[in-house]
Write a protein that holds these residues in place. Structure first.
Motif, PDB file in Angstrom:
ATOM      1  N   ALA A 224      -9.623 -89.616  30.912  1.00 16.68           N
ATOM      2  CA  ALA A 224     -10.219 -90.672  29.929  1.00 16.68           C
ATOM      3  C   ALA A 224      -9.957 -90.424  28.621  1.00 16.68           C
ATOM      4  CB  ALA A 224     -11.190 -91.709  30.226  1.00 16.68           C
ATOM      5  N   ARG A 225     -11.440 -89.523  28.437  1.00 17.74           N
ATOM      6  CA  ARG A 225     -11.620 -88.295  27.261  1.00 17.74           C
ATOM      7  C   ARG A 225     -11.131 -87.297  26.909  1.00 17.74           C
ATOM      8  NH1 ARG A 225     -14.773 -90.693  22.760  1.00 17.74           N
ATOM      9  NH2 ARG A 225     -15.738 -88.929  21.447  1.00 17.74           N
ATOM     10  N   LEU A 258     -16.983 -78.070  21.529  1.00 13.36           N
ATOM     11  CA  LEU A 258     -17.045 -79.571  21.751  1.00 13.36           C
ATOM     12  C   LEU A 258     -16.966 -80.118  22.713  1.00 13.36           C
ATOM     13  CD1 LEU A 258     -14.928 -82.002  20.327  1.00 13.36           C
ATOM     14  CD2 LEU A 258     -13.125 -80.862  20.844  1.00 13.36           C
ATOM     15  N   PHE A 259     -16.892 -79.735  23.568  1.00 10.03           N
ATOM     16  CA  PHE A 259     -16.877 -80.498  25.154  1.00 10.03           C
ATOM     17  C   PHE A 259     -18.600 -80.188  25.202  1.00 10.03           C
ATOM     18  CE2 PHE A 259     -17.947 -79.631  29.764  1.00 10.03           C
ATOM     19  CZ  PHE A 259     -16.817 -80.550  30.373  1.00 10.03           C
ATOM     20  N   VAL A 260     -18.867 -79.471  25.001  1.00 10.45           N
ATOM     21  CA  VAL A 260     -20.556 -79.494  25.228  1.00 10.45           C
ATOM     22  C   VAL A 260     -21.411 -80.813  24.530  1.00 10.45           C
ATOM     23  CG1 VAL A 260     -23.062 -78.276  25.318  1.00 10.45           C
ATOM     24  CG2 VAL A 260     -20.621 -76.893  26.403  1.00 10.45           C
ATOM     25  N   LYS A 261     -21.138 -81.115  23.385  1.00 14.32           N
ATOM     26  CA  LYS A 261     -21.197 -81.794  22.529  1.00 14.32           C
ATOM     27  C   LYS A 261     -20.914 -83.306  23.184  1.00 14.32           C
ATOM     28  CE  LYS A 261     -22.173 -83.540  17.395  1.00 14.32           C
ATOM     29  NZ  LYS A 261     -21.872 -84.745  17.915  1.00 14.32           N
ATOM     30  N   GLU A 262     -20.073 -83.444  23.681  1.00 10.58           N
ATOM     31  CA  GLU A 262     -19.324 -84.648  23.736  1.00 10.58           C
ATOM     32  C   GLU A 262     -19.667 -84.922  25.024  1.00 10.58           C
ATOM     33  OE1 GLU A 262     -15.531 -86.167  22.822  1.00 10.58           O
ATOM     34  OE2 GLU A 262     -16.887 -85.786  22.201  1.00 10.58           O
ATOM     35  N   VAL A 263     -20.361 -83.764  25.867  1.00 15.40           N
ATOM     36  CA  VAL A 263     -21.090 -83.893  27.096  1.00 15.40           C
ATOM     37  C   VAL A 263     -22.564 -84.388  26.917  1.00 15.40           C
ATOM     38  CG1 VAL A 263     -22.346 -82.665  29.364  1.00 15.40           C
ATOM     39  CG2 VAL A 263     -19.739 -83.227  28.412  1.00 15.40           C
ATOM     40  N   LYS A 267     -20.214 -88.967  25.584  1.00 17.86           N
ATOM     41  CA  LYS A 267     -18.835 -89.109  25.062  1.00 17.86           C
ATOM     42  C   LYS A 267     -18.182 -89.445  26.235  1.00 17.86           C
ATOM     43  CE  LYS A 267     -19.592 -90.118  21.171  1.00 17.86           C
ATOM     44  NZ  LYS A 267     -19.529 -88.996  19.542  1.00 17.86           N
ATOM     45  N   LEU A 268     -18.574 -88.457  27.595  1.00 18.40           N
ATOM     46  CA  LEU A 268     -17.918 -88.958  28.401  1.00 18.40           C
ATOM     47  C   LEU A 268     -18.555 -89.590  29.834  1.00 18.40           C
ATOM     48  CD1 LEU A 268     -17.364 -85.757  27.987  1.00 18.40           C
ATOM     49  CD2 LEU A 268     -16.879 -85.247  29.738  1.00 18.40           C
TER      50      LEU A 268
END
Length: 283
Positions: A224-225, A258-263, A267-268
């Motif tokens: 979804a993210r 980006l991915f680590v910040k989203e986690v 955001k996930l």
């Protein structure tokens, strides 16, 4: 991945301060990240605390998987450990912590009362690893900003006493890690949530770990993210493809960040990295 050694001077000093001051408190408050109920517990501090009464607080519950938080709380309670689940940003935190402290120490308070000793204030020490939310909790308990906060490890460097209310006096300590991580998965979990500094582990390894974990346990949230992510592919291929899809060309470091910040920012969705089945595997 080789074992990580991480023990700067201020942490060594803080460990000594914990050892010296533990005799002055009635009980110890062990603060952990609810996303890492086990991995964010410092085994070195656990040894120092010994048989001292302990209140275990699972913080950042708003970021953790709700069903797993319930399971972990039940597990710790079954081990005889008084356990509290909080989001330290909420005002109700003060009452929750105070009530839990009184309940934990009720037998001692009753014995002292029978001896004619009225204990007005309980004293505790808050211990935990970096980025578990101690500064935010201290500020909430004090009712004012007395500690610097930040979504990164190593913000708080000293110790300080504060009065929460007439019932509770608290000694803060800096976040303290143990000298060496022997378990690769624990190191990766700590890195993914920001408990250790980003330069301690290769960010490609952290990102691969995160993608594989979410593919296994939270695939719908991951899809979804990152709508163009092909979950049928292996993590390295996903990274290369997503880096191109996002217009980063071959700047893989940009995707890692980006991915680590989203986690870390949730955001996930809500997630928990420690799982009870891991205990059975260890056994």
């Amino acid at each position: 991945m080789t074992s990580i050694q991480w023990f700067p001077g201020h942490m060594s000093k803080a460990r000594r301060q914990v050892q010296e001051n533990i005799k002055f408190v009635d009980f110890v408050t062990v603060l952990v990240d609810a996303r890492l109920p086990l991995s964010s517990q410092n085994p070195m501090l656990t040894k120092i605390v010994g048989d001292k009464p302990k209140l275990l607080i699972l913080n950042k519950v708003d970021l953790a998987d709700e069903s797993l938080t319930k399971e972990w709380r039940a597990y710790f309670e079954a081990q005889g450990m008084k356990t509290l689940v909080i989001n330290s940003k909420e005002q109700v935190t003060v009452k929750k912590v105070t009530d839990a402290a009184k309940d934990l120490m009720k037998d001692k308070l009753q014995r002292q009362k029978e001896r004619g000793i009225q204990i007005e204030t309980l004293r505790t020490m808050i211990i935990g690893i970096p980025n578990a939310g101690k500064s935010t909790l201290m500020n909430r308990l004090a009712g004012k900003k007395i500690a610097v906060t930040g979504n990164r490890p190593g913000v708080t460097k000293g110790q300080q006493w504060l009065r929460s209310n007439k019932d509770l006096e608290i000694l803060d300590t800096p976040g303290i890690l143990w000298p060496k991580f022997e378990d690769e998965s624990v190191a990766l979990k700590l890195a993914l949530t920001g408990a250790i500094k980003d330069n301690l582990l290769p960010m490609d390894e952290v990102t691969i770990f995160g993608i594989n974990f979410f593919k296994q346990y939270y695939p719908e949230e991951l899809a979804a993210r990152f709508k163009r992510m092909n979950l049928e592919e292996e993590a390295p291929e996903i990274i290369m493809e997503m880096t191109r899809n996002l217009g980063f060309r071959d700047d893989y470091d940009r995707f890692y960040s980006l991915f680590v910040k989203e986690v870390r920012d949730g955001k996930l969705g809500r997630y928990t990295l420690d799982r009870l089945e891991d205990l059975d595997a260890d056994d």
